[in-house]
Design an enzyme around this catalytic site. Structure first.
Site, PDB file in Angstrom:
ATOM      1  N   ASP A 165      47.903  33.630  52.999  1.00 48.73           N
ATOM      2  CA  ASP A 165      48.635  33.452  51.750  1.00 48.73           C
ATOM      3  C   ASP A 165      47.776  33.642  50.511  1.00 48.73           C
ATOM      4  OD1 ASP A 165      47.139  31.140  51.562  1.00 48.73           O
ATOM      5  OD2 ASP A 165      48.812  29.781  51.939  1.00 48.73           O
ATOM      6  N   ASP A 172      44.127  30.193  52.662  1.00 51.14           N
ATOM      7  CA  ASP A 172      43.291  30.882  53.642  1.00 51.14           C
ATOM      8  C   ASP A 172      42.130  31.633  52.993  1.00 51.14           C
ATOM      9  OD1 ASP A 172      44.981  30.247  55.962  1.00 51.14           O
ATOM     10  OD2 ASP A 172      46.444  31.524  54.977  1.00 51.14           O
ATOM     11  N   CYS A 205      26.649  64.984  38.663  1.00 49.88           N
ATOM     12  CA  CYS A 205      26.791  64.372  37.339  1.00 49.88           C
ATOM     13  C   CYS A 205      27.194  62.909  37.479  1.00 49.88           C
ATOM     14  CB  CYS A 205      27.846  65.114  36.517  1.00 49.88           C
ATOM     15  SG  CYS A 205      27.453  66.838  36.169  1.00 49.88           S
ATOM     16  N   ASP A 263      47.819  34.337  59.650  1.00 50.84           N
ATOM     17  CA  ASP A 263      48.145  32.928  59.466  1.00 50.84           C
ATOM     18  C   ASP A 263      49.634  32.792  59.791  1.00 50.84           C
ATOM     19  OD1 ASP A 263      48.006  30.209  58.469  1.00 50.84           O
ATOM     20  OD2 ASP A 263      49.093  30.970  56.728  1.00 50.84           O
TER      21      ASP A 263
END
Length: 739
Positions: free
Chosen positions: A627, A631, A28, A430
């Site tokens: 962050d 980035d 369905c 990072d």
């Protein structure tokens, strides 16, 4: 040193969310998806059978057109709307009270058959006359089981099959065979009647569906808990008068009064007072957060001991709580890539099982069985073959898992990201603001020919056009009054250029100094000592003529749990790497302190995404943690991008996962949860496949009774959902979180 650049991905409108009614199995859901994709302007559509929700993305698509397409396919649809203070109910598609009454009514008429079967086992005789059996079965099959017939008719009109069609074919065959025997059309006696199979199977399927929906309702308990956080009313001050109003009547700019212990009704900014607020249900942060004038408060958090007054800044659908709920709902409506396999199986499963039932009927006739026996065995195949457990295997686990993640402050954008997260092999971090606090402070001033105060004054003045954390550290340490700055230019990956007091200054790393032929050898030895200690050295020079004025050593402390997060990842067999724009000595020192496996230093923001692409090209599944703003390209390039401390629509536009607080430990916790979800999906799919693979041959060989087959089929669906819910019951990973 690099300057912040905000990447704003092209914003696509939020997906349309629909609540779908009338679905009974994965087939369905596939049919609804297909119908939605035919609507002009629709780019993608995903339907989750477990949550009865659809997510549709596209341009210039009206809700009315989507609802009409679903209705044309034979189902119902209702747009999901979020209002201030109250949001739609996430319950099962069917009214719980009506579903319960159907189950009770069906069993009232089916229980005499159960008693008759028990009496037959004891005495060898039927207690119910054929006419009574016929009457009872008629009420159960065509009365309480009417919904199965209507759903089957919709499937036949669409030239497809579904679970309801198998139930209808099986029970109707048993009913019509028994009726034909009573009327004398087919030879047989009292012992050849199978009215009880038709009636009891319908009652059992209704019971299984009711239990299944109750369990499915629990999959969204996390969302309902979030929705319940916001109070229904708020006290506001208007025209120097205080009044209590419904929360949806609070306007942006209103002053809201908050007593100790009360829930925060809307997002706002504190204008009077100080208090500690409990935001654990929104961010997973177990400790109350101290807040004062100028700080933001979030609707759904709870006030501590202080009285507060705050100005409303976001209400209704624009509030952070509504945004979190909306993102989790959208994620739950998506599907894991592994579900494509289930779709392919479901598409052919029902027709295949009808074929198996026909072969069973023909095979028993050829083996010398009576027509009655052959029909009963074929009916048993149809009853036990319902693929409902298969359709529930994945979406129920995903729905529960995403809800758990949201409660812990982890927002996952879609189920595909969840599957990739579970397969993580390398996590790339990072540095600034991710592994470190992002609040650098000045450690040392190294002047040449000028005073320390003058060196810092010039550097800070030149940084007045920069938002970089290193620039802020210089400004924070500088005298209050700074001279004006002109001709500011950010040099990405290197530093800044600016004119201060008529001096053309270059402030940045060694590469920037080399560009202007500024010799740094006189400070090189002391600069490297600072760098080897994990500090960043920023050189300050006058470019006309080229003259080094000095250097500044700046340090950013690692976050409290960064080393522990790295250790947990490595303990789970996941490699770690750090990408940083810092020089190699500084980056390597911090990486060594935290236990990171590998470092790529002096990487500009533009090259970070290229570095991620190169790592992926090496065949590894790469997770990037940054962050969420600076980035953005790297987050988007990774298999999974995690935005640290994001949680907004902007962060999720680039990242696949947003962490609502700046806690590195959430990274390994998110991966651990994703792996547990993947494991539960594998368990459910295994048992769903094994159930059908083992049960269908037994039914075809005549080793199962239709009633037992009906009970097993109903229980299989419930067991799959309960296994998904065990994610929540055995969620030991919650206790592993550091407060």
């Amino acid at each position: 040193m690099t300057d912040h650049v905000h990447h704003s991905p092209a914003a696509a409108g939020p997906p349309h969310m629909l609540r779908i009614g009338g679905m009974s199995c994965a087939t369905c859901a596939g049919r609804v998806e297909k119908a939605l994709r035919t609507v002009p302007g629709v780019d993608a559509a995903s339907v989750n059978f477990a949550t009865n929700q659809a997510s549709v993305s596209g341009t210039d698509v009206a809700d009315a057109a989507l609802v009409a397409a679903v209705k044309h396919a034979g189902y119902t649809a209702q747009p999901v709307e979020h209002h201030a203070g109250h949001m739609h109910d996430h319950g099962a598609e069917e009214n719980p009270r009506r579903a319960a009454l159907l189950v009770i009514g069906a069993w009232i008429f089916a229980l005499p058959f159960v008693g008759d079967m028990i009496w037959r086992l004891i005495s060898g005789q039927h207690a119910l006359p054929p006419s009574v059996q016929w009457a009872l079965a008629t009420v159960v099959v065509f009365g309480f089981g009417a919904k199965f017939f209507s759903a089957s008719w919709r499937a036949l009109k669409a030239l497809t099959g579904n679970m309801d069609l198998l139930v209808v074919l099986g029970t109707t065959a048993a009913y019509l065979l028994s009726a034909a025997i009573v009327l004398g059309i087919v030879p047989g006696g009292h012992h050849d009647l199978y009215f009880e199979a038709a009636a009891v199977v319908i009652a059992m399927v209704l019971t299984g569906r009711w239990l299944e929906n109750r369990a499915k309702h629990s999959t969204n308990s996390a969302i309902r808990a979030l929705e319940a956080l916001r109070p229904a009313t708020a006290r506001v001050r208007r025209d120097n008068r205080e009044s209590e109003v419904p929360v949806d009547q609070v306007g942006v700019g209103d002053i809201v009064l908050l007593r100790p212990g009360e829930g925060v009704p809307v997002d706002g900014e504190i204008v009077v007072g100080r208090s500690a607020l409990d935001e654990s249900m929104l961010s997973g942060e177990s400790m109350p957060v101290e807040k004062g004038v100028g700080d933001a408060v979030v609707g759904g958090s709870r006030n501590g001991d202080g009285a507060l007054e705050f100005r409303a800044t976001a209400i209704g659908a624009n509030s952070r709580l509504s945004g979190i709920v909306r993102l989790v709902e959208q994620a739950q409506a998506t599907r894991m890539p592994i579900e494509a396999l289930v779709d392919r199986i479901s598409a052919v499963f029902v027709p295949a099982m009808i074929g198996v039932a026909l072969l069973t009927f023909a095979g028993w006739l050829l083996a010398g069985a009576s027509v009655t026996q052959a029909i009963v065995y074929a009916v048993t195949v149809l009853v036990i073959a319902c693929p409902c457990a298969l359709g529930l295997a994945t979406p129920t686990v995903v729905a529960v898992g995403l809800g758990i993640a949201a409660r812990r402050g982890i927002l996952i954008r879609d189920a595909a990201a969840l599957q990739n997260l579970a397969q993580a092999q390398l996590v790339v971090f990072d540095k600034t603001g991710t592994l470190t606090e992002g609040r650098p402070r000045l450690i040392a001033t190294l002047p040449l020919g000028i005073s320390e105060q003058e060196l810092l004054r010039l550097a800070a003045a030149a940084q007045q056009g920069s938002e970089h954390p290193l620039a802020k550290a210089m400004r924070d340490a500088a005298p209050a009054a700074l001279p004006p700055m002109t001709e500011f230019q950010a040099q990405r990956g290197a530093g800044v250029l600016a004119t201060v007091d008529g001096r053309k200054l270059a402030i940045g790393n060694r590469a920037l100094m080399q560009r202007f032929a500024v010799a740094v050898v006189v400070l090189d030895e002391v600069a490297r000592r600072h760098e080897n200690a994990g500090e960043t050295v920023v050189f300050v020079a006058d470019t006309t003529p080229a003259q080094l004025l000095g250097a500044l050593a700046i340090a950013d402390r690692p976050r409290a749990h960064s080393a522990e997060a790295i250790a947990q990842l490595k303990a789970n067999g996941i490699a770690t790497m750090m990408l940083s724009g810092d020089n190699r000595a500084t980056a390597s020192a911090i990486a060594a302190r935290l236990g990171i496996d590998d470092v790529q230093a002096e990487v500009t923001p533009e090259h970070k995404s290229q570095a991620i692409a190169a790592l992926k090209a090496g065949g590894r599944n790469v997770v990037m943690v940054g962050d969420g703003v600076n980035d953005g390209p790297a987050l988007a390039a990774a298999n999974v991008g995690i935005a640290m401390g994001g949680g907004s629509d902007v962060a999720l536009a680039a990242a696949h996962v947003a962490l609502l607080r700046e806690e590195p430990l959430l990274v390994p916790q998110a991966i651990q949860l994703a792996r547990r979800i993947k494991g539960k999906v594998a368990q459910n799919l295994f048992w769903a496949f094994i159930y059908n693979i083992a049960a269908v041959p037994l039914a075809a060989l005549g080793l199962l009774d239709p009633v037992i087959a009906g009970a097993a089929m109903a229980l299989s669906s419930v067991s799959v959902v309960l296994n998904a819910l065990s994610l929540r019951w055995t969620g030991r990973w919650n206790e592993e979180k550091k407060s």
